[in-house]
Motif scaffolding. Sequence first.
Motif, PDB file in Angstrom:
ATOM      1  N   TRP A 270       0.840  -1.204   0.000  1.00 31.98           N
ATOM      2  CA  TRP A 270       0.000   0.000   0.000  1.00 31.98           C
ATOM      3  C   TRP A 270       0.871   1.250   0.000  1.00 31.98           C
ATOM      4  CZ3 TRP A 270      -4.156  -1.469   4.260  1.00 31.98           C
ATOM      5  CH2 TRP A 270      -4.951  -2.520   3.748  1.00 31.98           C
ATOM      6  N   PRO A 271       0.413   2.347  -0.608  1.00 28.46           N
ATOM      7  CA  PRO A 271       1.216   3.587  -0.719  1.00 28.46           C
ATOM      8  C   PRO A 271       1.178   4.448   0.548  1.00 28.46           C
ATOM      9  CG  PRO A 271      -0.897   3.896  -1.795  1.00 28.46           C
ATOM     10  CD  PRO A 271      -0.864   2.450  -1.353  1.00 28.46           C
ATOM     11  N   LEU A 272       1.615   3.872   1.656  1.00 29.30           N
ATOM     12  CA  LEU A 272       1.679   4.627   2.909  1.00 29.30           C
ATOM     13  C   LEU A 272       2.992   5.409   2.928  1.00 29.30           C
ATOM     14  CD1 LEU A 272       0.658   5.322   5.770  1.00 29.30           C
ATOM     15  CD2 LEU A 272       1.792   3.239   6.590  1.00 29.30           C
ATOM     16  N   ALA A 273       2.897   6.730   2.867  1.00 30.27           N
ATOM     17  CA  ALA A 273       4.105   7.566   2.792  1.00 30.27           C
ATOM     18  C   ALA A 273       4.703   7.828   4.169  1.00 30.27           C
ATOM     19  CB  ALA A 273       3.780   8.887   2.100  1.00 30.27           C
ATOM     20  N   LYS A 274       3.834   8.087   5.158  1.00 30.97           N
ATOM     21  CA  LYS A 274       4.358   8.442   6.479  1.00 30.97           C
ATOM     22  C   LYS A 274       3.289   8.208   7.539  1.00 30.97           C
ATOM     23  CE  LYS A 274       6.314  12.355   9.079  1.00 30.97           C
ATOM     24  NZ  LYS A 274       6.692  13.800   9.011  1.00 30.97           N
ATOM     25  N   VAL A 275       3.754   7.755   8.728  1.00 32.74           N
ATOM     26  CA  VAL A 275       2.865   7.565   9.874  1.00 32.74           C
ATOM     27  C   VAL A 275       3.287   8.524  10.981  1.00 32.74           C
ATOM     28  CG1 VAL A 275       1.979   5.970  11.621  1.00 32.74           C
ATOM     29  CG2 VAL A 275       2.562   5.127   9.343  1.00 32.74           C
TER      30      VAL A 275
ATOM     31  N   GLU B 130      -3.823   9.535  18.502  1.00 31.95           N
ATOM     32  CA  GLU B 130      -4.289  10.063  17.224  1.00 31.95           C
ATOM     33  C   GLU B 130      -3.269   9.693  16.160  1.00 31.95           C
ATOM     34  OE1 GLU B 130      -6.064  14.273  16.274  1.00 31.95           O
ATOM     35  OE2 GLU B 130      -3.889  14.356  15.955  1.00 31.95           O
ATOM     36  N   ILE B 131      -3.749   9.064  15.092  1.00 31.10           N
ATOM     37  CA  ILE B 131      -2.845   8.579  14.048  1.00 31.10           C
ATOM     38  C   ILE B 131      -3.089   9.345  12.756  1.00 31.10           C
ATOM     39  CG2 ILE B 131      -2.130   6.582  12.685  1.00 31.10           C
ATOM     40  CD1 ILE B 131      -3.182   4.818  14.973  1.00 31.10           C
ATOM     41  N   GLU B 132      -2.009   9.853  12.198  1.00 36.22           N
ATOM     42  CA  GLU B 132      -2.072  10.559  10.913  1.00 36.22           C
ATOM     43  C   GLU B 132      -1.389   9.703   9.861  1.00 36.22           C
ATOM     44  OE1 GLU B 132      -0.562  14.746   8.815  1.00 36.22           O
ATOM     45  OE2 GLU B 132      -0.322  14.427  10.977  1.00 36.22           O
ATOM     46  N   LEU B 133      -2.117   9.394   8.789  1.00 35.44           N
ATOM     47  CA  LEU B 133      -1.592   8.568   7.705  1.00 35.44           C
ATOM     48  C   LEU B 133      -1.448   9.422   6.457  1.00 35.44           C
ATOM     49  CD1 LEU B 133      -3.883   5.429   8.194  1.00 35.44           C
ATOM     50  CD2 LEU B 133      -1.589   5.805   9.124  1.00 35.44           C
ATOM     51  N   GLU B 134      -0.235   9.473   5.906  1.00 38.19           N
ATOM     52  CA  GLU B 134       0.015  10.237   4.690  1.00 38.19           C
ATOM     53  C   GLU B 134       0.254   9.282   3.528  1.00 38.19           C
ATOM     54  OE1 GLU B 134       2.921  13.362   5.086  1.00 38.19           O
ATOM     55  OE2 GLU B 134       2.532  13.537   7.250  1.00 38.19           O
ATOM     56  N   GLY B 135      -0.275   9.612   2.379  1.00 34.12           N
ATOM     57  CA  GLY B 135      -0.115   8.768   1.200  1.00 34.12           C
ATOM     58  C   GLY B 135      -1.430   8.615   0.462  1.00 34.12           C
TER      59      GLY B 135
ATOM     60  N   GLU C 174      -9.125   2.540   7.057  1.00 29.94           N
ATOM     61  CA  GLU C 174      -9.863   1.882   8.131  1.00 29.94           C
ATOM     62  C   GLU C 174      -9.151   0.618   8.588  1.00 29.94           C
ATOM     63  OE1 GLU C 174     -12.509   2.708   9.964  1.00 29.94           O
ATOM     64  OE2 GLU C 174     -12.352   4.668   8.991  1.00 29.94           O
ATOM     65  N   ARG C 175      -8.579  -0.117   7.654  1.00 29.80           N
ATOM     66  CA  ARG C 175      -7.857  -1.344   8.019  1.00 29.80           C
ATOM     67  C   ARG C 175      -6.611  -1.023   8.826  1.00 29.80           C
ATOM     68  NH1 ARG C 175      -8.065  -6.057  10.114  1.00 29.80           N
ATOM     69  NH2 ARG C 175      -6.456  -7.518   9.375  1.00 29.80           N
ATOM     70  N   LEU C 176      -5.904   0.006   8.446  1.00 31.71           N
ATOM     71  CA  LEU C 176      -4.703   0.400   9.194  1.00 31.71           C
ATOM     72  C   LEU C 176      -5.067   0.856  10.609  1.00 31.71           C
ATOM     73  CD1 LEU C 176      -2.682   2.256   6.410  1.00 31.71           C
ATOM     74  CD2 LEU C 176      -2.084   0.089   7.524  1.00 31.71           C
ATOM     75  N   LEU C 177      -6.233   1.501  10.747  1.00 38.61           N
ATOM     76  CA  LEU C 177      -6.683   1.899  12.083  1.00 38.61           C
ATOM     77  C   LEU C 177      -6.931   0.667  12.944  1.00 38.61           C
ATOM     78  CD1 LEU C 177      -7.530   4.176  13.995  1.00 38.61           C
ATOM     79  CD2 LEU C 177      -9.841   4.009  13.036  1.00 38.61           C
ATOM     80  N   GLU C 178      -7.480  -0.389  12.355  1.00 34.85           N
ATOM     81  CA  GLU C 178      -7.696  -1.639  13.094  1.00 34.85           C
ATOM     82  C   GLU C 178      -6.366  -2.283  13.463  1.00 34.85           C
ATOM     83  OE1 GLU C 178     -10.029  -4.147  10.618  1.00 34.85           O
ATOM     84  OE2 GLU C 178     -11.767  -2.785  10.565  1.00 34.85           O
TER      85      GLU C 178
ATOM     86  N   ASP D  40      -4.400  -1.267  16.735  1.00 37.99           N
ATOM     87  CA  ASP D  40      -4.732  -1.896  18.011  1.00 37.99           C
ATOM     88  C   ASP D  40      -4.087  -3.267  18.175  1.00 37.99           C
ATOM     89  OD1 ASP D  40      -6.208   0.250  18.786  1.00 37.99           O
ATOM     90  OD2 ASP D  40      -8.146  -0.601  18.218  1.00 37.99           O
ATOM     91  N   LYS D  41      -3.438  -3.735  17.131  1.00 38.02           N
ATOM     92  CA  LYS D  41      -2.802  -5.049  17.195  1.00 38.02           C
ATOM     93  C   LYS D  41      -1.292  -4.960  17.391  1.00 38.02           C
ATOM     94  CE  LYS D  41      -6.323  -7.071  14.167  1.00 38.02           C
ATOM     95  NZ  LYS D  41      -7.006  -7.786  15.275  1.00 38.02           N
ATOM     96  N   CYS D  42      -0.779  -3.762  17.560  1.00 44.03           N
ATOM     97  CA  CYS D  42       0.668  -3.642  17.775  1.00 44.03           C
ATOM     98  C   CYS D  42       1.027  -4.311  19.106  1.00 44.03           C
ATOM     99  CB  CYS D  42       1.118  -2.188  17.714  1.00 44.03           C
ATOM    100  SG  CYS D  42       1.228  -1.325  19.290  1.00 44.03           S
TER     101      CYS D  42
END
Length: 408
Positions: free
Chosen positions: A333-338, A368-373, A381-385, A388-390
């Motif tokens: 997935w094109p996740l640029a930055k967390v 609070e999570i900021e997702l760039e990309g 939504e999947r990344l938000l789920e 909680d699994k970290c």
Amino acid sequence: MATPPEKVVFAGADGAKLAARLDRPAEKPRAYALFAHCFTCTKDSLAASRIAAALGLHGIATLRFDFTGLGHSEGEFANTNFTSNIGDLLAAADFLRTNFEAPKILIGHSLGGAAVLAMAGRVREAVAVVTIGAPSSPDHVSRLFRKEGLAAIEKKGEAEVRIGGSTFRIRKHFLEDIASQNLKAAIAGMRKALLIFHSPVDRVVGIENAQAIFVAAKHPKSFVSLADADHLLSKKRDATYVAETLAGWASRYLEKEEPEKAKAPEEGRVVVAEMGTGKFTNAIRIGRHRLLADEPEKAGGEDAGPSPYDFLLAALGACTSMTLRMYADHKGWPLAKVTARLTHRKIHAEDCEGCETKEGKVDAIEREIELEGELDATQRERLLEIADKCPVHRTLHSEIRVATRLRP
């Protein structure tokens, strides 16, 4: 890791007993440093004590002492001069060489910096020299004496002068000695790596002195501006910055000298110990990594490092970011930055929806999570789920058992 400073005594250049403190890390030191304090200061100056404590955190032991006639050392200050200061420093280096290990790092503050530059070439084991607000010529210190003081010394052979709120007897031989020094030649011939710290707004020793020292020195040489710091480094942040920068810079030369001393980190083991420099200040060692923990000033600490709860939030935030990165990369997935932003507070249990605890207070962490990309809504939504699994998140929500025992 650092331990409380140890009191030691050694003989100075003229045989007087010199009072000193040896700041050592709990583990075997990577190297020893020798610190020369500023003119008419002592080993317990803010700059000396804070820099020594911070170096201990980086595995470097530091010897700081009172020159003859100052602080708790024996002797009469009026009988000393720049040459005798150099002799005291050489005696200190010999004390380390005989009882521990010769100093690899020589550090001098103000006139102590000039003395270190003058004697560095005579300490063959030293690989690095550091000056802090040092004059390019020892006779610069004569500017601290008012014209009437200088006139009295010339006429009577000695006079009492007031420096920093204290009175000192200065004799003519002191002025003659500092005027006879050729520091430029000593700097050019010392053949050591040099790091110069100086504030551009230093009103005691002007920034032009740093320039003169830098020009006189041979490579490798470096300069670090201390921005708005005062001459005595009276602000803790300035002394800490000097120590942190110094330790990182010196490591380059220490590793070249003794690469066999580098040890692999002990995985999974964290060691925390009080530093003795503040009510709550603790040194943390995690393998090769060294950190500070403290409480904010409003809680009685010195704010020398993050608080325990800050570290807890940092662990959760870092784990969250790493877990999302790993998952996104696996999926392509094109996740640029967390970016994760976290806060912690205590709230009344009755105000907590969904909490099993109904009385007293509970810990509440907001993340609070900021997702760039270029992610679509489903991916977000999947990344938000997944957050909680970290592993750290799961640990905080699972049963934790802490076994504590006293070490014999």
